[in-house]
Structures are given as C-alpha cells and as structure tokens.
Motif scaffolding. Sequence first.
Motif, PDB file in Angstrom:
ATOM      1  N   PHE A  85       0.826  -1.069   0.042  1.00  0.00           N
ATOM      2  CA  PHE A  85      -0.023   0.027  -0.115  1.00  0.00           C
ATOM      3  C   PHE A  85       0.933   1.203   0.016  1.00  0.00           C
ATOM      4  N   ASP A  86       0.525   2.354  -0.804  1.00  0.00           N
ATOM      5  CA  ASP A  86       0.920   3.710  -0.839  1.00  0.00           C
ATOM      6  C   ASP A  86       0.169   4.478   0.000  1.00  0.00           C
ATOM      7  N   PHE A  87       0.644   5.381   0.885  1.00  0.00           N
ATOM      8  CA  PHE A  87      -0.242   6.358   1.562  1.00  0.00           C
ATOM      9  C   PHE A  87       0.364   7.673   1.553  1.00  0.00           C
ATOM     10  N   LYS A  88      -0.335   8.730   1.844  1.00  0.00           N
ATOM     11  CA  LYS A  88       0.064  10.134   2.276  1.00  0.00           C
ATOM     12  C   LYS A  88       1.136  10.105   3.327  1.00  0.00           C
ATOM     13  N   ALA A  89       1.885  10.908   3.567  1.00  0.00           N
ATOM     14  CA  ALA A  89       2.828  11.255   4.650  1.00  0.00           C
ATOM     15  C   ALA A  89       2.992  12.835   4.917  1.00  0.00           C
ATOM     16  N   ASP A  90       2.082  13.589   4.298  1.00  0.00           N
ATOM     17  CA  ASP A  90       2.555  15.022   4.373  1.00  0.00           C
ATOM     18  C   ASP A  90       2.020  15.826   5.501  1.00  0.00           C
ATOM     19  N   ARG A  91       2.241  15.158   6.601  1.00  0.00           N
ATOM     20  CA  ARG A  91       2.135  16.018   7.771  1.00  0.00           C
ATOM     21  C   ARG A  91       3.142  15.280   8.807  1.00  0.00           C
ATOM     22  N   GLY A  92       3.475  16.079  10.033  1.00  0.00           N
ATOM     23  CA  GLY A  92       4.418  15.651  10.920  1.00  0.00           C
ATOM     24  C   GLY A  92       5.429  16.611  11.041  1.00  0.00           C
ATOM     25  N   HIS A  93       6.520  16.191  12.009  1.00  0.00           N
ATOM     26  CA  HIS A  93       7.504  17.160  12.331  1.00  0.00           C
ATOM     27  C   HIS A  93       8.807  16.426  12.805  1.00  0.00           C
ATOM     28  N   ALA A  94       9.742  16.992  13.128  1.00  0.00           N
ATOM     29  CA  ALA A  94      11.109  16.581  13.880  1.00  0.00           C
ATOM     30  C   ALA A  94      11.731  17.762  14.674  1.00  0.00           C
ATOM     31  N   THR A  95      12.059  17.472  15.845  1.00  0.00           N
ATOM     32  CA  THR A  95      12.842  18.475  16.760  1.00  0.00           C
ATOM     33  C   THR A  95      14.055  17.738  16.910  1.00  0.00           C
ATOM     34  N   SER A  96      15.315  18.642  16.709  1.00  0.00           N
ATOM     35  CA  SER A  96      16.732  18.103  16.942  1.00  0.00           C
ATOM     36  C   SER A  96      17.253  18.998  17.880  1.00  0.00           C
ATOM     37  N   ALA A  97      17.918  18.621  18.875  1.00  0.00           N
ATOM     38  CA  ALA A  97      18.744  19.547  19.982  1.00  0.00           C
ATOM     39  C   ALA A  97      20.105  18.881  20.365  1.00  0.00           C
ATOM     40  N   ARG A  98      21.090  19.847  20.580  1.00  0.00           N
ATOM     41  CA  ARG A  98      22.282  19.349  20.765  1.00  0.00           C
ATOM     42  C   ARG A  98      22.964  20.156  21.555  1.00  0.00           C
ATOM     43  N   ALA A  99      24.013  19.808  22.440  1.00  0.00           N
ATOM     44  CA  ALA A  99      24.871  20.685  23.195  1.00  0.00           C
ATOM     45  C   ALA A  99      26.268  20.051  23.099  1.00  0.00           C
ATOM     46  N   GLU A 100      27.294  20.900  22.682  1.00  0.00           N
ATOM     47  CA  GLU A 100      28.753  20.406  22.424  1.00  0.00           C
ATOM     48  C   GLU A 100      29.758  21.220  23.236  1.00  0.00           C
ATOM     49  N   ILE A 101      30.971  20.759  23.226  1.00  0.00           N
ATOM     50  CA  ILE A 101      32.147  21.544  23.773  1.00  0.00           C
ATOM     51  C   ILE A 101      33.173  21.050  22.446  1.00  0.00           C
ATOM     52  N   TYR A 102      33.689  22.381  22.236  1.00  0.00           N
ATOM     53  CA  TYR A 102      34.645  22.320  21.022  1.00  0.00           C
ATOM     54  C   TYR A 102      36.142  22.670  21.738  1.00  0.00           C
ATOM     55  N   TYR A 103      37.004  22.082  21.059  1.00  0.00           N
ATOM     56  CA  TYR A 103      38.627  22.183  21.796  1.00  0.00           C
ATOM     57  C   TYR A 103      39.198  22.458  20.474  1.00  0.00           C
ATOM     58  N   TYR A 127       3.641  10.277   9.741  1.00  0.00           N
ATOM     59  CA  TYR A 127       2.353  10.017   9.718  1.00  0.00           C
ATOM     60  C   TYR A 127       1.982   9.049   8.441  1.00  0.00           C
ATOM     61  N   MET A 128       0.917   8.102   8.600  1.00  0.00           N
ATOM     62  CA  MET A 128       0.450   7.413   7.775  1.00  0.00           C
ATOM     63  C   MET A 128      -1.078   7.665   7.360  1.00  0.00           C
ATOM     64  N   LEU A 129      -1.495   8.492   6.186  1.00  0.00           N
ATOM     65  CA  LEU A 129      -2.643   8.936   5.837  1.00  0.00           C
ATOM     66  C   LEU A 129      -3.168   8.403   4.500  1.00  0.00           C
ATOM     67  N   ASP A 130      -4.527   8.518   4.604  1.00  0.00           N
ATOM     68  CA  ASP A 130      -5.247   8.132   3.539  1.00  0.00           C
ATOM     69  C   ASP A 130      -4.872   9.087   2.317  1.00  0.00           C
ATOM     70  N   GLY A 131      -4.821   8.308   1.110  1.00  0.00           N
ATOM     71  CA  GLY A 131      -4.789   8.957  -0.284  1.00  0.00           C
ATOM     72  C   GLY A 131      -5.993   9.376  -0.734  1.00  0.00           C
ATOM     73  N   LYS A 139     -13.866   5.167   7.466  1.00  0.00           N
ATOM     74  CA  LYS A 139     -12.879   5.382   8.710  1.00  0.00           C
ATOM     75  C   LYS A 139     -11.810   6.133   8.104  1.00  0.00           C
ATOM     76  N   GLU A 140     -11.040   6.795   8.866  1.00  0.00           N
ATOM     77  CA  GLU A 140      -9.965   7.638   8.603  1.00  0.00           C
ATOM     78  C   GLU A 140      -8.736   7.005   9.031  1.00  0.00           C
ATOM     79  N   LEU A 141      -7.782   6.916   8.190  1.00  0.00           N
ATOM     80  CA  LEU A 141      -6.465   6.257   8.252  1.00  0.00           C
ATOM     81  C   LEU A 141      -5.719   7.596   8.863  1.00  0.00           C
ATOM     82  N   LYS A 142      -5.110   7.238  10.382  1.00  0.00           N
ATOM     83  CA  LYS A 142      -4.388   8.288  10.744  1.00  0.00           C
ATOM     84  C   LYS A 142      -3.404   7.853  11.820  1.00  0.00           C
TER      85      LYS A 142
END
Length: 270
Positions: A85-103, A127-131, A139-142
């Motif tokens: 099956f192929d579905f839409k995935a045109d929704r969602g998000h990602a958050t990245s965080a980092r803390a570093e020391i440089y020498y 997400y995996m959403l209906d096409g 029913k709604e695929l979500k």
Amino acid sequence: MPSIAWNQEKLDWNIAGDENGKNPNVLSELKWRKLRGPELGISSVVTLSPEVEAMVSISHFYITQGIVNDSDYASDNRTGKTADFDFKADRGHATSARAEIYYSIRKTEKFCLAAHTGYFGRYQTLYMLDGEQPLVVGKELKSTYKPRWHGIILGLNTAYHVDQWHVWMGISGLYFPRYSANANWNLQEEFNHPISFTHKAKGMGWEAYLQLQRQVAKAIYPFLQVGYTGLTTRTGTDQLFKTDGTSLTTQLNDVNSSSFRIGLGARIQF
C-alpha cells in the motif's frame, strides 16, 4: 545564529516474523520517502577560553510533503508479497537538539582544527494517511510512528577565513545512539491504542556539513549551509500490544534514516 533551511528526509524499518529473525526474515516493512518541508533553527556559541567553546542548538522541521509504503511478505527475502500500500505522509514534524564542547587542536590566524563532543537528541512524528481513496470506507487512516534518537557526538571541525570570507567544514560520528519508537496503528482494532507497538535498538551514524559565511558588517555574517545526516540501527526488538492484554515480541531487523538540508542564516557576534 538563526537559520531557515529546506529539508528532505527518509526513514525505513522492517521486522522479522519471530524473535530469531525468521518465519520469514522480513515480515513487514515501512518506508517513508520524500519527507520535505521548511526547517527553522537557532544556535548559540560561547567562548570559554582561547581553546574552548560551548555550543547549544535546536531546530524544528515541518513536514509538508511525503509518501509512505507499507508492504508485508509471507516468505523469506521479501518474496510472497501479501500487502503493498502507498499512503500520504504530508504531515508531521521533527525536533533536533544538541549541546557540544569544541576544543581547538591547532589554531592559526586563518585556520582552526577543533575536536568536539556532546549530546544530541532527535524526536520525530511521522504519519500514515489516506490517499484519494480511503483504506477503509467510512474510517480515516491516521496512524503515527514516533522515532527517538539520542546519544553521544564525536567529531572534527575545520574553519578557514580570509578577508571577509569564512568557511566551516565538519564531520561528526554519532557513536552508539539509542533508538526507540512507538506507533499507533489507529485502524487495527486488535492492536492496543494509543501505543500499538514499540521499537528499541542501538545504532550508529554520521553527519557532515559545510557553511560559507561573508562578513557584511562589523558583527554580522550571513551564511549558506548544506548538511547531511545518516543514522542506522543494529537488530533490536519489536513488541506488539493487543487489546486482549497479550503482547508479541519479534526481531526489529534495522532502521535507516537520512536527512539532507540546505539553508540560509546569519551569525550575529556580540
């Protein structure tokens, strides 16, 4: 250093039929592709001494485009396909965080080579959403899949500057990040909700980037940057939770994730 970028990512995982990686060796496979959208970020660097700097950064990626494929198999080596099956995935998000020391290992008037180490975390919601046609009429695929990566960063960074131009190049090895994920397959009535199954594994990865800056005022440096990140896991566990209170554990074969981004920003120096 505030920045805005265009990001494209992909992620895939597959599981076997049992805990030993058999029956079959690939039972189910999910592939998210062409996850695209804007990414906003900000980072701050503080000089602690002539050789040591500390950096903290955070970014948020908004997914506005994407597709996902869901395939199941009855036999080894992805044969005997039972679902595709192929579905839409045109929704969602990602958050990245980092803390570093440089020498700074070596530093001259125009060149600097620095080693860095720190901690990173990456938290996604896919997400995996209906096409155009619903998977189940009425029913709604979500369905959602929420990966989590976190671990130690080790790497090298080089900087070179001449006149008003500054160039940064870096590579980071991400050693032994922990991977975990939970999923909510909302149309599977025999699966538990909101957590239908979980994934756990150990992995590794790397990141490379290039940044070109030009000084336009005493303390303002606009920049262009490109970057690539690749992450993968070793074998892990997939634990499925059912509504009757039972659970089933199988082998998570691997997870693979990559990201390519290009963007603009400005370094403001105080």
